[in-house]
Write an enzyme that holds these catalytic residues in place. Sequence first.
Site, mmCIF file in Angstrom:
data_model
loop_
_atom_site.group_PDB
_atom_site.id
_atom_site.type_symbol
_atom_site.label_atom_id
_atom_site.label_comp_id
_atom_site.label_asym_id
_atom_site.label_seq_id
_atom_site.Cartn_x
_atom_site.Cartn_y
_atom_site.Cartn_z
ATOM 1 C CE LYS A 164 63.259 14.963 40.633
ATOM 2 N NZ LYS A 164 64.372 15.471 39.980
ATOM 3 C CG HIS A 178 67.129 20.868 39.961
ATOM 4 N ND1 HIS A 178 65.846 21.036 39.877
ATOM 5 C CD2 HIS A 178 67.078 19.575 39.224
ATOM 6 C CE1 HIS A 178 65.015 20.425 39.704
ATOM 7 N NE2 HIS A 178 65.754 19.515 39.121
HETATM 8 C C1 NCD Z 1 67.036 16.876 32.953
HETATM 9 C C2 NCD Z 1 67.051 15.909 31.976
HETATM 10 O O1 NCD Z 1 67.507 15.884 30.736
HETATM 11 O O2 NCD Z 1 66.698 14.750 32.015
HETATM 12 N N1 NCD Z 1 67.111 18.189 32.296
HETATM 13 C C3 NCD Z 1 67.382 19.440 32.789
HETATM 14 O O3 NCD Z 1 67.450 20.370 32.418
HETATM 15 N N2 NCD Z 1 67.774 19.311 34.131
HETATM 16 C C4 NCD Z 1 65.810 16.695 33.558
HETATM 17 C C5 NCD Z 1 65.585 17.531 34.960
HETATM 18 O O4 NCD Z 1 66.398 17.293 35.952
HETATM 19 O O5 NCD Z 1 64.703 18.391 35.165
HETATM 20 ZN ZN ZN Z 2 67.769 16.280 36.858
#
Ligand code: NCD
Ligand code: ZN
Length: 345
Positions: A100, A175
């Site tokens: 990652k 995402h």
């Molecule tokens: C994720 C987390 O809380 O670990 N938060 C999020 O807003 N997606 C971290 C991430 O994947 O960016």
């Molecule tokens: Zn995440």
Amino acid sequence: MTDSLTIKRPDDWHLHLRDRTMLAAVLPETARHFGRAIVMPNLVPPVVTGADAKAYRKRILAALPNGAKFTPLMTLYLTETTDPDDVERAYNDGIIHALKLYPAGATTNSDSGVTNFDTVKPVLERMAKLGIPLCTHGEVTDENVDIFDREAVFIDRVLDPIRRANPELRIVMEHITTSDAVDYVKSADTNLAATITTHHLVINRNHILVGGIRPHYYCLPVAKRQTHQIVLRAAATSNDPRFFLGTDSAPHIDANKISVCGCAGCFTATNTMSILAHVFEDENALPHLEAFTSLNGPAFYRLDPNADTITLTKGDLVQLPTHIPTPEGDVTVFDPGFPLKWHIT
Ligand code: NCD
Ligand code: ZN
């Protein structure tokens, strides 16, 4: 009208399970419907070595409810000191399935991320040779770049140069939230795919900000304007094998969400499949749900789809918990803003 659908058991190709009491509280929510998940390594301290990943996997398996059949697929957090030999060993031993990349400071617990991309060149070359996917948190952290533009700028400044330097490297843009990312994925012939979250199909930035600020809709990358949401929904429901589900379900206790400086993350593990069935039905694309949740991801990760199935049935209102209790406080389950009628068995 279709009101029942049987599909291969889904997998989640981007999930935060945390550790200790939080892990114990949220793991059953994912294990109920999902066969496997790509588990994010952003613990404190992060999962950086094969030994770390092996130990974390053991803790996850120990936290599984009795009888649950769920396989965590581990990842390593890419740092400027990651050792290519350790990566190769952990991959060959079947411990890890991806690395990652977090640009340093991009999101929750990303302080160990990469600042100087030249330092990780030897690791990326080894990954390309072995076929190990690189999962990317695609946002630049330059304070002069507007938060709504950070994904598009990442593609130009970071991702495209990495892909040009390592054409054989297999990359998952995680995402994705913009039409820029959808276009970029579609422009590639091979070695590039993207995950899309459940919540980014449901909300756009109006949902976060109109009529009052809604901390439970704040996540990173932050939801963009509706025009982007429409393109994401089209990509997810299109049957294109380059797009698949990664919920990015990211639990934070309410005290840390509802705060003067609230944490980023939407917790969707509990109701993701019911929400997705609703979204795909809305888009007249229920026959494509299985590809998005259960077939495209394994194909990219070079794994077989799950052998067993789940059945989705449309009926009365689904009764699901709105909060998941933990010893430190509740985690609020994502509220899609519409009633859920798809039951999963
Ligand atoms: C994720 C987390 O809380 O670990 N938060 C999020 O807003 N997606 C971290 C991430 O994947 O960016
Ligand atoms: Zn995440």
